[in-house]
Design a protein around this motif. Structure first.
Motif, PDB file in Angstrom:
ATOM      1  N   VAL A   1       0.839  -1.201   0.000  1.00  0.00           N
ATOM      2  CA  VAL A   1       0.000   0.000   0.000  1.00  0.00           C
ATOM      3  C   VAL A   1       0.875   1.252   0.000  1.00  0.00           C
ATOM      4  CG1 VAL A   1      -1.706   1.330   1.297  1.00  0.00           C
ATOM      5  CG2 VAL A   1      -1.971  -1.152   1.071  1.00  0.00           C
ATOM      6  N   LEU A   2       1.915   1.262   0.833  1.00  0.00           N
ATOM      7  CA  LEU A   2       2.818   2.411   0.856  1.00  0.00           C
ATOM      8  C   LEU A   2       3.532   2.557  -0.482  1.00  0.00           C
ATOM      9  CD1 LEU A   2       4.229   4.740   2.288  1.00  0.00           C
ATOM     10  CD2 LEU A   2       5.852   3.077   3.248  1.00  0.00           C
ATOM     11  N   PHE A   3       3.921   1.449  -1.078  1.00  0.00           N
ATOM     12  CA  PHE A   3       4.589   1.510  -2.383  1.00  0.00           C
ATOM     13  C   PHE A   3       3.674   2.118  -3.438  1.00  0.00           C
ATOM     14  CE2 PHE A   3       5.789  -0.441  -6.484  1.00  0.00           C
ATOM     15  CZ  PHE A   3       7.088   0.046  -6.583  1.00  0.00           C
ATOM     16  N   ILE A   4       2.387   1.753  -3.428  1.00  0.00           N
ATOM     17  CA  ILE A   4       1.434   2.352  -4.373  1.00  0.00           C
ATOM     18  C   ILE A   4       1.401   3.871  -4.203  1.00  0.00           C
ATOM     19  CG2 ILE A   4      -1.015   2.619  -4.935  1.00  0.00           C
ATOM     20  CD1 ILE A   4      -1.411  -0.311  -4.421  1.00  0.00           C
TER      21      ILE A   4
ATOM     22  N   LEU B   1      13.291   1.823  -0.431  1.00  0.00           N
ATOM     23  CA  LEU B   1      12.904   2.661   0.707  1.00  0.00           C
ATOM     24  C   LEU B   1      11.806   1.997   1.520  1.00  0.00           C
ATOM     25  CD1 LEU B   1      13.017   5.384   2.226  1.00  0.00           C
ATOM     26  CD2 LEU B   1      11.350   6.265   0.581  1.00  0.00           C
ATOM     27  N   VAL B   2      10.799   1.482   0.846  1.00  0.00           N
ATOM     28  CA  VAL B   2       9.705   0.805   1.551  1.00  0.00           C
ATOM     29  C   VAL B   2      10.215  -0.438   2.260  1.00  0.00           C
ATOM     30  CG1 VAL B   2       7.516  -0.422   1.254  1.00  0.00           C
ATOM     31  CG2 VAL B   2       7.936   1.702  -0.001  1.00  0.00           C
ATOM     32  N   ASP B   3      11.065  -1.196   1.590  1.00  0.00           N
ATOM     33  CA  ASP B   3      11.567  -2.434   2.181  1.00  0.00           C
ATOM     34  C   ASP B   3      12.423  -2.165   3.412  1.00  0.00           C
ATOM     35  OD1 ASP B   3      11.509  -5.279   1.912  1.00  0.00           O
ATOM     36  OD2 ASP B   3      13.628  -5.219   1.356  1.00  0.00           O
ATOM     37  N   LEU B   4      13.143  -1.052   3.422  1.00  0.00           N
ATOM     38  CA  LEU B   4      13.994  -0.722   4.562  1.00  0.00           C
ATOM     39  C   LEU B   4      13.224  -0.108   5.726  1.00  0.00           C
ATOM     40  CD1 LEU B   4      17.096   0.793   2.707  1.00  0.00           C
ATOM     41  CD2 LEU B   4      16.964  -1.426   3.872  1.00  0.00           C
ATOM     42  N   THR B   5      12.006   0.339   5.483  1.00  0.00           N
ATOM     43  CA  THR B   5      11.210   0.977   6.540  1.00  0.00           C
ATOM     44  C   THR B   5      10.128   0.021   7.040  1.00  0.00           C
ATOM     45  OG1 THR B   5       9.912   2.063   4.793  1.00  0.00           O
ATOM     46  CG2 THR B   5      11.693   3.342   5.798  1.00  0.00           C
TER      47      THR B   5
END
Length: 413
Positions: A110-113, A348-352
């Motif tokens: 969802v954040l990636f979208i 970025l999403v994967d690291l957060t």
């Protein structure tokens, strides 16, 4: 089209990931709709901020737009145009979801979208479709989304796959579709909806819409035949999955080109796309990237086929080597931009919050892990429905059974 895509992808995954696949498409309807009104329509279709790269902020929140507001020179209500273009924005990130099947963390997705449509889709759509976008001014032909939708989504999916990594057991254990009837249903809904996607881009009920609709049909049919013929030659069978995938490859390829070629050109684009996309889906095994549902093989390759071939097949004197060069600039500039930015956003999403599910969640199934549900329940005797609770509870006179990950507790009378 987006619910059709959900069925198409949902049937192609293993049963333990079916709901997750449906949700990854469906949630885009909610997330992108909100972002589009807040700032997406403005960044895409407001007057350029400079350099042909991004729209301004004049339509933020659709402020200043009323029921009688019309597009400049078009006589079309802005609300109608905004709604139509919203559906392109919705389905583009949803297309990418198939590449991450079985292993994406839902909150991370969802954040990636949110990030991807903001920093990739809205700018690229502005380049292609707004009159002062740099690819529009370069005279790149993209009638309904070969670059902005399919190449953009296909290369972005590849970048995300490289960040997330391969599924557990990739190339070592079978990962067959759990429901080919769902795949066929989804493909049929996509085919039907694509007439609105393609012909509707004429923004009128006119001859352009008519030729686009006709070409959408014949290109899709030719692509399905091409895919099946290649499949029969290589594997010895005509599969339902191949028929569905071939049809989608034709729909993808004709999207940028259909209003600018005749019916024979459309059939040529379709059959080339069907064969090349069928060949391309095997690249993941040779090159070692795990694109679960062949988003790269179908959408990136199909988008490139249609975007480049229209350069030489366009009618009305537009087909030429010069036009082919402009088409190549459009296609490969979008590829470069989308790949780099998509990789950075996925990382970025994967690291957060994390974009990849844990090993335990992936093994037990992302449906249970993130949605606390399963697609099918064949275990209930008639007349004894299960009662689901959110914590460990033992019913009076009953026994308590805890499903994997302790997400839900089933209490049977």
């Amino acid at each position: 089209m987006t619910p059709g895509l959900a069925f198409f992808y949902g049937g192609m995954v293993r049963v333990k990931s079916a709901l997750s696949m449906l949700m990854m498409s469906f949630v885009s309807l909610g997330v992108v709709s909100v972002l589009w009104v807040l700032y997406g329509f403005s960044l895409t279709f407001d007057d350029d901020l400079g350099g042909g790269l991004l729209g301004g902020f004049g339509y933020v929140g659709l402020r200043g737009v009323g029921p009688e507001s019309l597009l400049t020179g078009g006589g079309i209500p802005i609300f109608a145009f905004a709604l139509f273009q919203l559906m392109f924005a919705v389905i583009t990130p949803a297309l990418m979801s198939g590449a991450l099947a079985d292993r994406a963390k839902f909150s991370g997705w969802v954040l990636f979208i949110v990030l991807w449509v903001t920093f990739v889709y809205f700018p690229v759509a502005h380049w292609v479709w707004q009159a002062d976008g740099w690819l529009f001014k370069l005279d790149v032909i993209d009638f309904a989304g070969g670059t902005a939708v399919h190449i953009n989504a296909g290369i972005g999916a590849l970048a995300a796959v490289l960040v997330v990594g391969k599924r557990i057991g990739f190339t070592k254990e079978p990962m067959r579709p759990h429901s080919l009837p769902l795949v066929m249903l989804g493909a049929g809904l996509l085919w039907f909806g694509w007439f609105g996607f393609n012909a509707g881009s004429a923004l009128a009920a006119n001859g352009t819409a008519a030729i686009m609709a006709l070409n959408t049909q014949v290109a899709t049919g030719a692509a399905m035949i091409g895919w099946l013929a290649y499949e029969r030659f290589r594997q010895g069978a005509f599969t339902t999955l191949g028929a569905a995938s071939g049809a989608v490859s034709g729909l993808v390829a004709i999207t940028p080109a259909g209003a600018h070629v005749n019916a024979f050109g459309a059939m040529l684009i379709g059959v080339v796309a069907g064969v090349l996309c069928s060949m391309a889906v095997g690249l993941k095994f040779r090159l070692g990237y795990d694109d679960s549902l062949d988003v790269v093989g179908v959408h990136l390759v199909g988008g490139l086929v249609g975007t480049l071939l229209v350069g030489v097949l366009a009618t009305g004197g537009r087909g030429s080597l010069g036009q082919l060069g402009r088409q190549a600039i459009g296609a490969f500039s979008v590829m470069a931009f989308s790949f780099v930015v998509s990789w950075v956003l996925a990382k970025l999403v994967d690291l957060t919050v994390g974009l990849r599910a844990s090993e335990d969640d992936e093994t037990s199934g992302v449906d249970l892990a993130f949605h606390a549900e399963t697609a099918y329940d064949f275990g209930e005797p008639a007349g004894t429905p299960a009662l689901w609770h959110t914590g460990p509870v033992t019913g009076p006179g009953g026994i308590t059974t805890v499903v994997p990950n302790h997400r839900r507790t089933e209490v049977r009378p």
